[in-house]
Design a protein around this motif. Structure first.
Motif, PDB file in Angstrom:
ATOM      1  N   HIS A   1     -72.592 -38.152 -13.630  1.00  0.00           N
ATOM      2  CA  HIS A   1     -72.252 -36.689 -13.283  1.00  0.00           C
ATOM      3  C   HIS A   1     -73.516 -36.420 -12.298  1.00  0.00           C
ATOM      4  CE1 HIS A   1     -70.278 -33.141 -13.070  1.00  0.00           C
ATOM      5  NE2 HIS A   1     -71.547 -32.505 -13.719  1.00  0.00           N
ATOM      6  N   GLY A   2     -73.395 -35.899 -11.190  1.00  0.00           N
ATOM      7  CA  GLY A   2     -74.441 -34.951 -10.583  1.00  0.00           C
ATOM      8  C   GLY A   2     -75.534 -35.894 -10.333  1.00  0.00           C
ATOM      9  N   LEU A   3     -75.298 -37.291 -10.281  1.00  0.00           N
ATOM     10  CA  LEU A   3     -76.311 -38.405  -9.799  1.00  0.00           C
ATOM     11  C   LEU A   3     -76.837 -38.143  -8.524  1.00  0.00           C
ATOM     12  CD1 LEU A   3     -77.955 -40.914 -10.479  1.00  0.00           C
ATOM     13  CD2 LEU A   3     -76.028 -42.490  -9.782  1.00  0.00           C
ATOM     14  N   ARG A   4     -77.975 -38.005  -8.151  1.00  0.00           N
ATOM     15  CA  ARG A   4     -78.715 -37.944  -6.851  1.00  0.00           C
ATOM     16  C   ARG A   4     -79.698 -39.016  -6.585  1.00  0.00           C
ATOM     17  NH1 ARG A   4     -82.579 -35.554  -4.435  1.00  0.00           N
ATOM     18  NH2 ARG A   4     -82.913 -34.046  -6.406  1.00  0.00           N
ATOM     19  N   PHE A   5     -79.800 -39.871  -5.637  1.00  0.00           N
ATOM     20  CA  PHE A   5     -80.875 -40.648  -5.101  1.00  0.00           C
ATOM     21  C   PHE A   5     -80.791 -40.887  -3.805  1.00  0.00           C
ATOM     22  CE2 PHE A   5     -82.866 -44.996  -5.648  1.00  0.00           C
ATOM     23  CZ  PHE A   5     -84.132 -44.417  -5.516  1.00  0.00           C
ATOM     24  N   ASP A   6     -81.727 -40.093  -3.158  1.00  0.00           N
ATOM     25  CA  ASP A   6     -81.777 -40.369  -1.642  1.00  0.00           C
ATOM     26  C   ASP A   6     -83.330 -40.327  -0.966  1.00  0.00           C
ATOM     27  OD1 ASP A   6     -82.082 -37.428  -1.903  1.00  0.00           O
ATOM     28  OD2 ASP A   6     -79.945 -37.030  -1.554  1.00  0.00           O
ATOM     29  N   ARG A   7     -83.259 -40.260   0.432  1.00  0.00           N
ATOM     30  CA  ARG A   7     -84.229 -40.416   0.966  1.00  0.00           C
ATOM     31  C   ARG A   7     -84.157 -39.139   2.010  1.00  0.00           C
ATOM     32  NH1 ARG A   7     -86.346 -45.207   5.146  1.00  0.00           N
ATOM     33  NH2 ARG A   7     -88.599 -44.122   5.669  1.00  0.00           N
ATOM     34  N   ASP A   8     -85.309 -38.327   2.406  1.00  0.00           N
ATOM     35  CA  ASP A   8     -85.417 -37.389   3.425  1.00  0.00           C
ATOM     36  C   ASP A   8     -86.771 -37.684   4.234  1.00  0.00           C
ATOM     37  OD1 ASP A   8     -87.487 -36.421   1.943  1.00  0.00           O
ATOM     38  OD2 ASP A   8     -86.430 -34.695   0.916  1.00  0.00           O
ATOM     39  N   ALA A   9     -87.195 -36.630   5.045  1.00  0.00           N
ATOM     40  CA  ALA A   9     -88.343 -36.757   5.680  1.00  0.00           C
ATOM     41  C   ALA A   9     -89.664 -37.121   5.143  1.00  0.00           C
ATOM     42  CB  ALA A   9     -88.484 -35.645   6.831  1.00  0.00           C
ATOM     43  N   THR A  10     -89.787 -36.493   3.759  1.00  0.00           N
ATOM     44  CA  THR A  10     -90.822 -36.667   2.752  1.00  0.00           C
ATOM     45  C   THR A  10     -90.941 -37.894   2.207  1.00  0.00           C
ATOM     46  OG1 THR A  10     -90.046 -35.261   1.156  1.00  0.00           O
ATOM     47  CG2 THR A  10     -91.348 -34.040   2.969  1.00  0.00           C
ATOM     48  N   GLY A  11     -89.779 -38.460   1.660  1.00  0.00           N
ATOM     49  CA  GLY A  11     -89.828 -39.619   0.920  1.00  0.00           C
ATOM     50  C   GLY A  11     -88.324 -39.808   0.267  1.00  0.00           C
ATOM     51  N   TRP A  12     -88.517 -40.261  -0.961  1.00  0.00           N
ATOM     52  CA  TRP A  12     -87.258 -40.573  -1.916  1.00  0.00           C
ATOM     53  C   TRP A  12     -87.365 -39.701  -3.109  1.00  0.00           C
ATOM     54  CZ3 TRP A  12     -83.156 -44.036  -1.288  1.00  0.00           C
ATOM     55  CH2 TRP A  12     -83.413 -44.998  -0.217  1.00  0.00           C
ATOM     56  N   SER A  13     -86.135 -39.196  -3.434  1.00  0.00           N
ATOM     57  CA  SER A  13     -86.080 -38.244  -4.743  1.00  0.00           C
ATOM     58  C   SER A  13     -84.792 -38.678  -5.453  1.00  0.00           C
ATOM     59  CB  SER A  13     -86.111 -36.566  -4.421  1.00  0.00           C
ATOM     60  OG  SER A  13     -84.851 -36.488  -3.700  1.00  0.00           O
ATOM     61  N   CYS A  14     -84.881 -38.326  -6.688  1.00  0.00           N
ATOM     62  CA  CYS A  14     -83.609 -38.533  -7.557  1.00  0.00           C
ATOM     63  C   CYS A  14     -83.511 -37.499  -8.665  1.00  0.00           C
ATOM     64  CB  CYS A  14     -83.440 -40.165  -8.093  1.00  0.00           C
ATOM     65  SG  CYS A  14     -84.861 -40.145  -9.382  1.00  0.00           S
ATOM     66  N   ALA A  15     -82.057 -37.286  -8.939  1.00  0.00           N
ATOM     67  CA  ALA A  15     -82.172 -36.486 -10.410  1.00  0.00           C
ATOM     68  C   ALA A  15     -80.866 -37.139 -11.066  1.00  0.00           C
ATOM     69  CB  ALA A  15     -81.529 -35.161  -9.624  1.00  0.00           C
ATOM     70  N   VAL A  16     -81.264 -37.065 -12.422  1.00  0.00           N
ATOM     71  CA  VAL A  16     -80.186 -37.896 -13.210  1.00  0.00           C
ATOM     72  C   VAL A  16     -79.914 -37.265 -14.459  1.00  0.00           C
ATOM     73  CG1 VAL A  16     -79.914 -40.193 -14.496  1.00  0.00           C
ATOM     74  CG2 VAL A  16     -81.259 -40.168 -12.160  1.00  0.00           C
ATOM     75  N   THR A  17     -78.992 -37.248 -15.003  1.00  0.00           N
ATOM     76  CA  THR A  17     -78.423 -36.451 -16.115  1.00  0.00           C
ATOM     77  C   THR A  17     -78.340 -37.594 -17.465  1.00  0.00           C
ATOM     78  OG1 THR A  17     -77.156 -34.857 -15.044  1.00  0.00           O
ATOM     79  CG2 THR A  17     -76.802 -35.132 -17.523  1.00  0.00           C
ATOM     80  N   LEU A  18     -79.096 -37.385 -18.325  1.00  0.00           N
ATOM     81  CA  LEU A  18     -79.087 -38.304 -19.614  1.00  0.00           C
ATOM     82  C   LEU A  18     -78.155 -37.666 -20.961  1.00  0.00           C
ATOM     83  CD1 LEU A  18     -83.048 -39.055 -19.285  1.00  0.00           C
ATOM     84  CD2 LEU A  18     -81.008 -40.467 -18.411  1.00  0.00           C
ATOM     85  N   ASP A  19     -77.232 -38.402 -21.308  1.00  0.00           N
ATOM     86  CA  ASP A  19     -76.858 -38.009 -22.437  1.00  0.00           C
ATOM     87  C   ASP A  19     -77.634 -38.318 -23.742  1.00  0.00           C
ATOM     88  OD1 ASP A  19     -74.429 -37.551 -21.099  1.00  0.00           O
ATOM     89  OD2 ASP A  19     -73.822 -39.237 -21.278  1.00  0.00           O
ATOM     90  N   VAL A  20     -77.761 -37.324 -24.740  1.00  0.00           N
ATOM     91  CA  VAL A  20     -78.713 -37.407 -25.676  1.00  0.00           C
ATOM     92  C   VAL A  20     -77.938 -37.380 -26.971  1.00  0.00           C
ATOM     93  CG1 VAL A  20     -80.802 -36.937 -24.556  1.00  0.00           C
ATOM     94  CG2 VAL A  20     -79.575 -35.264 -25.505  1.00  0.00           C
TER      95      VAL A  20
END
Length: 129
Positions: free
Chosen positions: A110-129
């Motif tokens: 849910h809400g996973l994001r992993f992509d590239r833009d002009a400045t490099g790569w970024s990601c956002a991940v939700t962890l179940d704890v």
């Protein structure tokens, strides 16, 4: 996160592989302080070629799996690859670090994001704890 059993981590770097390594560090640092822990082991694995998001989840799932089954976590991560990923890390036992938060149980899609833009790569991940 709105749900009390979730933690969101973000990472960024110039390359896809470095971003994955930063995401591993962010995952570990959300629940442990590996600051002064000297690595006591090594490990590694390969993730077969696939979508970038699937590669990221595969690596983070492996961190959670080894935490649960071996009681180890990575304190230094190197990622290389062309298509798939080759992950190598130096590890430490959980008994050698201070736990500072809830231990992740799974990586959420849910809400996973992993992509590239002009400045490099970024990601956002939700962890179940």
């Amino acid at each position: 996160m709105p749900h009390t059993a979730d933690v969101r981590v973000e990472a960024w770097a110039p390359t896809r592989e470095e971003c994955v390594a930063e995401a591993v560090a962010a995952l570990v640092e959300c629940f442990a302080d590996p600051g002064g822990a000297a690595p006591t082991g090594t490990g590694g694995f390969d993730v077969p070629a696939g979508r970038d998001e699937d590669l990221l989840v595969g690596v983070l799932d492996e961190v959670v799996f080894r935490l649960e089954t071996e009681g180890t976590l990575p304190v230094a991560t190197e990622v290389s690859g062309d298509g798939g990923l080759r992950v190598r890390w130096r590890t430490v036992g959980t008994d050698a670090v201070e736990l500072v938060g809830a231990v992740p149980k799974a990586v959420s899609l849910h809400g996973l994001r992993f992509d590239r833009d002009a400045t490099g790569w970024s990601c956002a991940v939700t962890l179940d704890v």
